[in-house]
Scaffold this motif. Structure first.
Motif, mmCIF file in Angstrom:
data_model
loop_
_atom_site.group_PDB
_atom_site.id
_atom_site.type_symbol
_atom_site.label_atom_id
_atom_site.label_comp_id
_atom_site.label_asym_id
_atom_site.label_seq_id
_atom_site.Cartn_x
_atom_site.Cartn_y
_atom_site.Cartn_z
ATOM 1 N N LEU A 28 -2.868 0.081 -0.331
ATOM 2 C CA LEU A 28 -3.205 0.915 0.817
ATOM 3 C C LEU A 28 -3.936 -0.015 1.760
ATOM 4 O O LEU A 28 -5.039 -0.467 1.453
ATOM 5 C CB LEU A 28 -4.100 2.091 0.415
ATOM 6 C CG LEU A 28 -3.495 3.123 -0.530
ATOM 7 C CD1 LEU A 28 -4.553 4.119 -0.977
ATOM 8 C CD2 LEU A 28 -2.329 3.845 0.127
ATOM 9 N N GLY A 29 -3.315 -0.353 2.866
ATOM 10 C CA GLY A 29 -3.890 -1.367 3.748
ATOM 11 C C GLY A 29 -3.922 -2.684 3.004
ATOM 12 O O GLY A 29 -2.931 -3.107 2.419
ATOM 13 N N ASP B 169 -1.306 12.766 1.354
ATOM 14 C CA ASP B 169 -1.674 11.480 1.965
ATOM 15 C C ASP B 169 -2.935 10.992 1.263
ATOM 16 O O ASP B 169 -4.036 11.463 1.536
ATOM 17 C CB ASP B 169 -1.912 11.637 3.460
ATOM 18 C CG ASP B 169 -2.123 10.304 4.149
ATOM 19 O OD1 ASP B 169 -2.514 9.328 3.476
ATOM 20 O OD2 ASP B 169 -1.896 10.237 5.366
ATOM 21 N N ASN C 86 -4.564 8.324 1.496
ATOM 22 C CA ASN C 86 -5.545 7.704 2.393
ATOM 23 C C ASN C 86 -6.609 8.717 2.827
ATOM 24 O O ASN C 86 -7.788 8.392 2.900
ATOM 25 C CB ASN C 86 -4.866 7.125 3.638
ATOM 26 C CG ASN C 86 -4.190 5.811 3.357
ATOM 27 O OD1 ASN C 86 -4.816 4.862 2.914
ATOM 28 N ND2 ASN C 86 -2.900 5.759 3.612
ATOM 29 N N ARG D 242 -9.882 6.901 4.012
ATOM 30 C CA ARG D 242 -9.438 5.625 4.572
ATOM 31 C C ARG D 242 -8.592 5.883 5.806
ATOM 32 O O ARG D 242 -7.824 6.831 5.837
ATOM 33 C CB ARG D 242 -8.559 4.862 3.571
ATOM 34 C CG ARG D 242 -9.222 4.540 2.275
ATOM 35 C CD ARG D 242 -8.330 3.695 1.379
ATOM 36 N NE ARG D 242 -8.295 2.333 1.874
ATOM 37 C CZ ARG D 242 -7.305 1.797 2.563
ATOM 38 N NH1 ARG D 242 -6.246 2.496 2.867
ATOM 39 N NH2 ARG D 242 -7.366 0.545 2.961
ATOM 40 N N GLU D 243 -8.717 5.005 6.774
ATOM 41 C CA GLU D 243 -7.831 5.040 7.941
ATOM 42 C C GLU D 243 -6.507 4.406 7.531
ATOM 43 O O GLU D 243 -6.482 3.427 6.793
ATOM 44 C CB GLU D 243 -8.441 4.222 9.082
ATOM 45 C CG GLU D 243 -9.735 4.789 9.606
ATOM 46 C CD GLU D 243 -9.529 5.555 10.893
ATOM 47 O OE1 GLU D 243 -8.521 5.306 11.576
ATOM 48 O OE2 GLU D 243 -10.377 6.386 11.191
ATOM 49 N N SER D 244 -5.426 4.962 8.009
ATOM 50 C CA SER D 244 -4.125 4.374 7.701
ATOM 51 C C SER D 244 -3.369 4.126 8.988
ATOM 52 O O SER D 244 -3.070 5.046 9.725
ATOM 53 C CB SER D 244 -3.318 5.306 6.804
ATOM 54 O OG SER D 244 -2.027 4.790 6.627
ATOM 55 N N ASN D 245 -3.087 2.858 9.250
ATOM 56 C CA ASN D 245 -2.278 2.547 10.418
ATOM 57 C C ASN D 245 -1.052 1.724 10.025
ATOM 58 O O ASN D 245 -0.318 1.276 10.863
ATOM 59 C CB ASN D 245 -3.104 1.829 11.499
ATOM 60 C CG ASN D 245 -3.968 0.732 10.922
ATOM 61 O OD1 ASN D 245 -3.817 0.384 9.764
ATOM 62 N ND2 ASN D 245 -4.875 0.205 11.712
ATOM 63 N N LYS D 246 -0.854 1.541 8.725
ATOM 64 C CA LYS D 246 0.326 0.834 8.243
ATOM 65 C C LYS D 246 1.398 1.846 7.891
ATOM 66 O O LYS D 246 1.113 2.985 7.545
ATOM 67 C CB LYS D 246 -0.014 0.017 6.986
ATOM 68 C CG LYS D 246 -0.806 -1.246 7.268
ATOM 69 C CD LYS D 246 -0.878 -2.102 6.040
ATOM 70 C CE LYS D 246 0.401 -2.877 5.897
ATOM 71 N NZ LYS D 246 0.388 -3.876 4.865
ATOM 72 N N GLN E 82 3.892 3.600 5.569
ATOM 73 C CA GLN E 82 3.949 3.828 4.133
ATOM 74 C C GLN E 82 5.401 3.815 3.695
ATOM 75 O O GLN E 82 6.241 4.488 4.284
ATOM 76 C CB GLN E 82 3.246 5.137 3.788
ATOM 77 C CG GLN E 82 1.751 5.037 4.114
ATOM 78 C CD GLN E 82 0.988 6.257 3.702
ATOM 79 O OE1 GLN E 82 1.369 7.369 4.023
ATOM 80 N NE2 GLN E 82 -0.102 6.044 2.981
ATOM 81 N N VAL F 163 2.079 5.902 -0.466
ATOM 82 C CA VAL F 163 1.362 4.627 -0.536
ATOM 83 C C VAL F 163 2.087 3.625 0.352
ATOM 84 O O VAL F 163 3.264 3.785 0.657
ATOM 85 C CB VAL F 163 1.244 4.096 -1.986
ATOM 86 C CG1 VAL F 163 0.492 5.079 -2.875
ATOM 87 C CG2 VAL F 163 2.600 3.778 -2.587
ATOM 88 N N ASP F 164 1.350 2.594 0.781
ATOM 89 C CA ASP F 164 1.966 1.583 1.644
ATOM 90 C C ASP F 164 3.071 0.841 0.903
ATOM 91 O O ASP F 164 4.163 0.651 1.427
ATOM 92 C CB ASP F 164 0.911 0.585 2.139
ATOM 93 C CG ASP F 164 -0.123 1.234 3.042
ATOM 94 O OD1 ASP F 164 0.021 2.434 3.367
ATOM 95 O OD2 ASP F 164 -1.080 0.542 3.429
#
Length: 132
Positions: free
Chosen positions: A8-9, A54, A56, A61-65, A67, A84-85
Motif C-alpha cells: 500500500l503505497g 478500501d 487504506n 492512509r492516503e491512497s493516490n496510487k 490499486q 491493495v496496490d
C-alpha cells in the motif's frame, strides 16, 4: 507460518494465507449508495457478489496510487474483498521472527513486525481490522 505480502503505497503489509481465498486482478466495481465510507462497492466474482473494502481507509492512509489487486478473504463466515496496490509474494516465516509490539502503543489489529531483507512487514490480523 505462511503470509501474502502486499503493498500500500511504499509500505509492505502481510496477512496469513489461511484467511485468503483468492487473489484477483482489479475488476469492475459497482458503487453502493449510502454505504459506509470504507466500502468501495460490490464486485461480481464468478457469479458471487462480494463487498469490497478500501483497506487504506481502515488503516487511515492516503491512497493516490492505482490499486491493481483484490484479495478475497474469509472473515467470520463472510467473504470480503480488500483492494491493495500490488500483491508481491507468498512467503514462509517462522513465528519466532515476528516482533510483537506493545499493545498499548499500537492499534489492536497489528500482530507484529517482521524485518525481511531490509523491508519492514506489518503483519495485520485482518479480522480485527475489518471488525473494528
Amino acid at each position: 507460518m505462511q503470509f501474502v505480502i502486499f503493498k500500500l503505497g511504499e509500505e509492505h503489509f502481510a496477512v496469513e494465507t489461511d484467511k485468503i481465498l483468492s487473489i484477483n486482478d482489479m475488476m469492475v466495481i459497482t458503487k453502493v449508495p449510502n454505504a459506509p465510507y470504507y466500502i468501495k462497492g460490490l464486485i461480481n466474482l464468478r457469479g458471487s457478489i462480494k463487498s469490497l473494502v478500501d483497506i487504506n481507509l481502515l488503516l487511515n492512509r492516503e491512497s493516490n496510487k492505482e490499486q491493481n489487486n483484490i484479495i478475497i478473504l474469509k472473515v467470520d463466515d463472510e467473504e470480503i474483498g480488500i483492494t491493495v496496490d500490488e500483491v508481491e509474494e507468498v512467503i514462509d516465516i517462522e513465528e519466532n521472527r515476528l516482533q510483537k509490539l506493545e499493545t498499548h502503543n499500537t492499534a489492536g489489529y497489528i500482530k507484529g513486525i517482521i524485518d525481511l531483507e531490509g523491508k519492514l512487514l506489518t503483519i495485520i490480523e485482518i479480522e480485527k481490522l475489518l471488525n473494528q
